[in-house]
Design a protein around this motif. Sequence first.
Motif, PDB file in Angstrom:
ATOM      1  N   ASN A  86       0.808  -1.262  -0.029  1.00  0.00           N
ATOM      2  CA  ASN A  86       0.200   0.159   0.073  1.00  0.00           C
ATOM      3  C   ASN A  86       0.999   1.078  -0.027  1.00  0.00           C
ATOM      4  O   ASN A  86       0.629   2.621   0.390  1.00  0.00           O
ATOM      5  CB  ASN A  86      -0.852   0.336   1.409  1.00  0.00           C
ATOM      6  N   ALA A  87       1.619   1.379  -0.246  1.00  0.00           N
ATOM      7  CA  ALA A  87       2.607   2.106   0.227  1.00  0.00           C
ATOM      8  C   ALA A  87       3.326   3.050  -1.660  1.00  0.00           C
ATOM      9  O   ALA A  87       2.758   2.290  -2.424  1.00  0.00           O
ATOM     10  CB  ALA A  87       4.448   2.188   0.061  1.00  0.00           C
ATOM     11  N   GLU A  88       3.351   4.629  -0.752  1.00  0.00           N
ATOM     12  CA  GLU A  88       3.494   5.249  -2.877  1.00  0.00           C
ATOM     13  C   GLU A  88       4.593   4.698  -3.154  1.00  0.00           C
ATOM     14  O   GLU A  88       5.900   5.497  -2.352  1.00  0.00           O
ATOM     15  CB  GLU A  88       3.016   6.580  -2.592  1.00  0.00           C
ATOM     16  N   ILE A  89       5.534   4.665  -3.993  1.00  0.00           N
ATOM     17  CA  ILE A  89       6.540   4.290  -4.888  1.00  0.00           C
ATOM     18  C   ILE A  89       6.548   5.739  -5.605  1.00  0.00           C
ATOM     19  O   ILE A  89       5.939   6.375  -6.638  1.00  0.00           O
ATOM     20  CB  ILE A  89       7.149   3.499  -4.867  1.00  0.00           C
ATOM     21  N   TYR A  90       8.682   6.160  -5.459  1.00  0.00           N
ATOM     22  CA  TYR A  90       7.968   7.461  -6.676  1.00  0.00           C
ATOM     23  C   TYR A  90      10.120   7.060  -7.362  1.00  0.00           C
ATOM     24  O   TYR A  90      10.073   5.941  -6.603  1.00  0.00           O
ATOM     25  CB  TYR A  90       7.956   8.593  -5.958  1.00  0.00           C
TER      26      TYR A  90
END
Length: 323
Positions: A284-288
Motif C-alpha cells: 500500500n506504499a506510494e513508490i516514487y
Amino acid sequence: MVSLKRIYTIVGLSILVLILGTVALTTWYTVDESEQAIILTFGKADEGITEPGLHFKMPWPIQTVSTVSKETYSLQFGYDQKNGEITDAPADTKMITGDENIVLADLVVQWKITDPAKFLYNSEDPRQILYNSTSASLRSIIGGSEIDEALTSGKAEIEADVRDLLTTLIAKYDIGISITAVKLQDVELPNEEVRKAFTNVTDARETMNTKVNEAEKYQKKRENEAKGEKEALISRAKGDKAARIEKARGDVATFNALYAEYVKSPEITRKRLILETLDQVLPNAEIYIMNDDGNTMKYFPIRPLENQTQTPPVTEEGSEKNG
C-alpha cells in the motif's frame, strides 16, 4: 411162542431204522438269508457258513449245527425300553466328569456278530461283556471331559472317543462282535436345582461371548477407520510433497531465468528486483522514482499513473451528466 431169533431180528431192524432215520434227519440243514451257521465236529467249531440255502453235513452226533443272526443289535446302556415304556437305571448312568461334576449319561450301541464261533464259545456271556465294556468306555471318556463339553458342544467328540475305546476293548476280548455305531442319548445334571444353576452359568457365558464379539467387531471397525485415515494422511502428504517439489522446480526455473537476465543487464535487473520486493513487502506504499542531479529534484509518481491506467473510460452519458 415167538422164537429168540425173531426177537433179535425185530430189535435189529428197529435199531437200523432208528439209525437211518437219524442219518436222514441230521445230515442236512438250511441257513436263512438273515442267519449264519457254524458246524461243530465232535464239539470243535469249524469255519462259519454265511451262504443261505440247503447244506449237508455229517450226521449227529458227529457234527451239529448252531446258527446266529446277521442282524444289527442295539445295546441300551443306562435305560431299558420295553413295550414303549422306558425304565431308567441311574446307578449305571451316574458318573463324574473331569472337573468333578456329576452327570447322568446314557447311550445306544449298535453291534453285529462277525464271528459266530467266538461269539458262542469264547465267553460265557458276550452280551454282558459288551455292556461292561460300554460302561467302562463311557465312564473313561466322561471322566476325561469337562462338564461344559459333556452337556453342550462336545457330545460328538465324546461319541467318537467312546466308539474308538469300545472297539479297542471288544477287539481285545475277542468275543466275535464288532461295533457299528455309538449314539449318545442324554447327558444331563442329576437334579433340577443343579440344572438351573448350570443354565444360569451357560446364559452368563453366552452373554459374555456376545459382548466379546461386539467388542471385537467395534475394534475391527475402529481399526479399519484408523487405517482409512492413515491412508488419507499418507495420500495427502504425498500430494503435498509432489506440489512442493513442483513449486521448488518452478522457483528454480524462475531463479535461473532471472539470473540469465541479471548476467545480461545486472543493474536493470537489480533495480527491478528491488522494486518488486518493495511492492510485495509494502503493497500500500506510494513508490516514487527520483533522479537527483544536484539542482532540482525530479520524481516519477508510479501509483497515480497506475490508478489512471486502471480508471475506466468515461462514457458519453456520463459526460453529459457531468456537464
